[in-house]
Design an enzyme around this catalytic site. Sequence first.
Site, PDB file in Angstrom:
ATOM      1  N   SER A   1       0.591   5.751   5.238  1.00 41.10           N
ATOM      2  CA  SER A   1       0.191   6.067   3.869  1.00 41.10           C
ATOM      3  C   SER A   1       0.916   7.329   3.396  1.00 41.10           C
ATOM      4  O   SER A   1       2.142   7.379   3.392  1.00 41.10           O
ATOM      5  CB  SER A   1      -1.335   6.198   3.806  1.00 41.10           C
ATOM      6  OG  SER A   1      -1.801   6.249   2.487  1.00 41.10           O
TER       7      SER A   1
ATOM      8  N   ASP B   1      -1.817  -4.745  -0.094  1.00 38.36           N
ATOM      9  CA  ASP B   1      -2.317  -3.407   0.209  1.00 38.36           C
ATOM     10  C   ASP B   1      -2.938  -2.829  -1.060  1.00 38.36           C
ATOM     11  O   ASP B   1      -2.262  -2.726  -2.085  1.00 38.36           O
ATOM     12  CB  ASP B   1      -1.163  -2.521   0.686  1.00 38.36           C
ATOM     13  CG  ASP B   1      -1.613  -1.168   1.197  1.00 38.36           C
ATOM     14  OD1 ASP B   1      -2.586  -0.613   0.649  1.00 38.36           O
ATOM     15  OD2 ASP B   1      -0.980  -0.651   2.131  1.00 38.36           O
TER      16      ASP B   1
ATOM     17  N   HIS C   1      -4.948  -1.793   4.193  1.00 30.28           N
ATOM     18  CA  HIS C   1      -4.117  -0.588   4.198  1.00 30.28           C
ATOM     19  C   HIS C   1      -3.959  -0.092   5.626  1.00 30.28           C
ATOM     20  O   HIS C   1      -4.927   0.309   6.259  1.00 30.28           O
ATOM     21  CB  HIS C   1      -4.787   0.482   3.337  1.00 30.28           C
ATOM     22  CG  HIS C   1      -3.972   1.714   3.135  1.00 30.28           C
ATOM     23  ND1 HIS C   1      -2.679   1.682   2.652  1.00 30.28           N
ATOM     24  CD2 HIS C   1      -4.275   3.028   3.331  1.00 30.28           C
ATOM     25  CE1 HIS C   1      -2.220   2.919   2.564  1.00 30.28           C
ATOM     26  NE2 HIS C   1      -3.160   3.751   2.982  1.00 30.28           N
TER      27      HIS C   1
END
Length: 479
Positions: A206, A417, A446
């Site tokens: 991320s 996602d 995610h």
Amino acid sequence: MKKSRKTAVAVVGVLVAGLFTSGAAAAGETPEIEWGSCPSPSAPGLECGVLRVPVDYREPGGAQLEIAVSRLRSADPARRRGVLLVNPGGPGLAGLDLPAVIANRGVPRSLLDSYDLVGFDPRGIGRSAPVTCDLSPEQLTTAFGTYAHTPDDVVAQAGRATEIAEKCVAKGGDNLPHLTTRNTARDLDRIREALGERRISYFGTSYGTYLGVVYAELFPARTDRFLLDSAASPDLVWREQFRGWGPGTELRFPDFGAWAAARHETYRLGRTVDEVRATYFALAGRLDRTPIAGINGDVFRQLTRFQLYSDAAFPALAGIWQHLANGEAPPPSGPPAPGDNFVAGYLAVTCGDVRWPTSLAHYQHAVRTDRARYPMVGAMTANVTPCARWPLAPREAPTEISGHGPARFLILQNLRDPATVYSSGVRLRAQLGGRARLVTVDEGGHGIYPGLNPCADELATRWLVDGALPAGDQWCTSG
């Protein structure tokens, strides 16, 4: 504390990632880490220490702060090839325990043999001089936006955002302007130097993907094998990246809708995806009018969006919906509500990295557009946040990412996602050019590596362990 407030706080707990030489080089001394035991229970063999770094790298001999660092040594020193620094994202997430978490998630033994896994709490986070905004539970949720139905709602949110921004700057102290991605990348290089390594390998998820590419731009000669999981696109940092939560939620929601529809007899949320979606809008509207135990429509929307990050969260999410549909307060779930360090760190980095638009007209137009296109949360994720009212200007320009340099990046990206949408990975791949390969994974959620897709696991492990970067971009089917 009343029961309704306890429930609301529990939900908030569920809701809540070279222009200068390193300070050590400038000061003519090598940074050191004195290793010892870790401050909390962890995996056998995990050791922790503290590294002092400059608050401001323009003044390496000035004020210092302490970065908490951890290390899980290679399981087979004879096969060890170096260090793998790891970051969980956020920004605002602590990473001191991450080496143990990764080891316990079933990564291949070959990876644990090949590297010392090195984690850290980024500056301002966890045990690394934590920053605070002293926010109330309500402010912890409104920091991520509120769902605006009218232009006046945008004006009201701008007022809340101003209060949060001013409170953060008042409470944040002298370190606050220096809690940026570029400075965290410089801290990474200080860790590298203290470990005595010429180069580092890196695994970031991320926000951690952005930290990784910024490090590689600042210190290109010190990068080895980089794995970027669920990528943020540098050209969208940060306003447009987070605005992508609107379309991301729409793309991901059918996965949950199908799961809940298949269990209608248990949860009574709808027999089809469309019926489950209709339940969502009915609940959001009802909670806008009449909150239940402190859960209003905004908290419900944010909670739903966050719980779409993982299939494993579907049962808990469906249970919360079921209680709310029955007019009941859901039982407290998840970890105890934390302090505001995550939100404070998140704001410090995302507001300090780049300038955000300030015009109310910009946000009113964006809300009107995204409310029509992405009605689930678009009018929330396009709304004003504290970064639009941040009193401090960024100290540096954003990092420009180029396609020049050796091929050192493998990008993993889920098609559905909800947080870093698939197009973010495609954009990062285009910016890195021949330096990267993109692995498209036909999954939702995610975060991918390790353990969620065998094909992606194999490609990622081969890259980190054997240095086998695919000749071209790859496709991984579901499961």
